[in-house]
Design an enzyme around this catalytic site. Structure first.
Site, short mmCIF file in Angstrom:
data_model
loop_
_atom_site.label_atom_id
_atom_site.label_comp_id
_atom_site.label_asym_id
_atom_site.label_seq_id
_atom_site.Cartn_x
_atom_site.Cartn_y
_atom_site.Cartn_z
N ASP A 30 -5.77 11.87 8.31
CA ASP A 30 -5.66 12.19 6.89
C ASP A 30 -6.16 13.62 6.65
O ASP A 30 -7.16 14.03 7.25
CB ASP A 30 -6.49 11.20 6.06
CG ASP A 30 -6.16 11.25 4.59
OD1 ASP A 30 -6.48 12.26 3.93
OD2 ASP A 30 -5.59 10.26 4.08
N HIS A 46 11.27 4.09 4.68
CA HIS A 46 10.64 4.26 3.37
C HIS A 46 10.63 2.94 2.61
O HIS A 46 11.68 2.36 2.32
CB HIS A 46 11.36 5.33 2.54
CG HIS A 46 10.68 5.57 1.23
ND1 HIS A 46 9.67 6.48 1.09
CD2 HIS A 46 10.84 4.98 0.02
CE1 HIS A 46 9.24 6.46 -0.16
NE2 HIS A 46 9.94 5.55 -0.83
N HIS A 100 1.52 2.65 3.01
CA HIS A 100 0.71 3.19 4.09
C HIS A 100 -0.62 2.47 4.16
O HIS A 100 -1.05 1.84 3.20
CB HIS A 100 0.52 4.70 3.94
CG HIS A 100 -0.12 5.11 2.66
ND1 HIS A 100 0.55 5.12 1.44
CD2 HIS A 100 -1.38 5.53 2.37
CE1 HIS A 100 -0.26 5.55 0.49
NE2 HIS A 100 -1.44 5.78 1.02
#
Length: 114
Positions: A30, A46, A100
């Site tokens: 991240d 997606h 996510h």
């Protein structure tokens, strides 16, 4: 999705510090870590949020969890402990609308819920 930042990372249009990649998922550090170890794990397909999961597209979730355990071991946090988080929707804290999971560890994490 052409404007999705995670889709752009998957395509290589935005650089990332990859931790793991295969045909179905990608894991990377991240850019704004909330813990000493903060890895984001995403499916390459997606899906906007957990609300869009179906019997047909949910198989990657078990793959993400198995891979998260492997990543935790590789990063040396498997024995001390770690957290896997998925935020769903704006009120749930989701800021990127591509499903996510956050793998967090490397310190004792707060156990209080918001």
């Amino acid at each position: 999705m052409e404007d999705c930042i995670f889709c752009k990372i998957i395509k290589g249009e935005i650089p990332s510090k990859k931790v793991y990649e295969d045909d179905e998922i990608l894991a990377f550090h991240d850019i704004s870590p909330m813990a000493p170890i903060h890895v984001v794990i995403i499916p390459k397909k997606h899906i906007s949020s957990a609300n869009e999961l179906t019997e047909e597209n949910a198989s990657f979730i078990s793959h993400i969890y198995v891979t998260a355990a492997k990543i935790a071991k590789e990063l040396g946090i498997d024995e001390s402990g770690y957290r896997i988080v998925n935020n769903c929707g704006a009120d749930g804290g989701q800021t990127v609308f591509h499903i996510h999971f956050h793998l967090l560890g490397g310190k004792k994490l707060n156990t209080e819920l918001a």
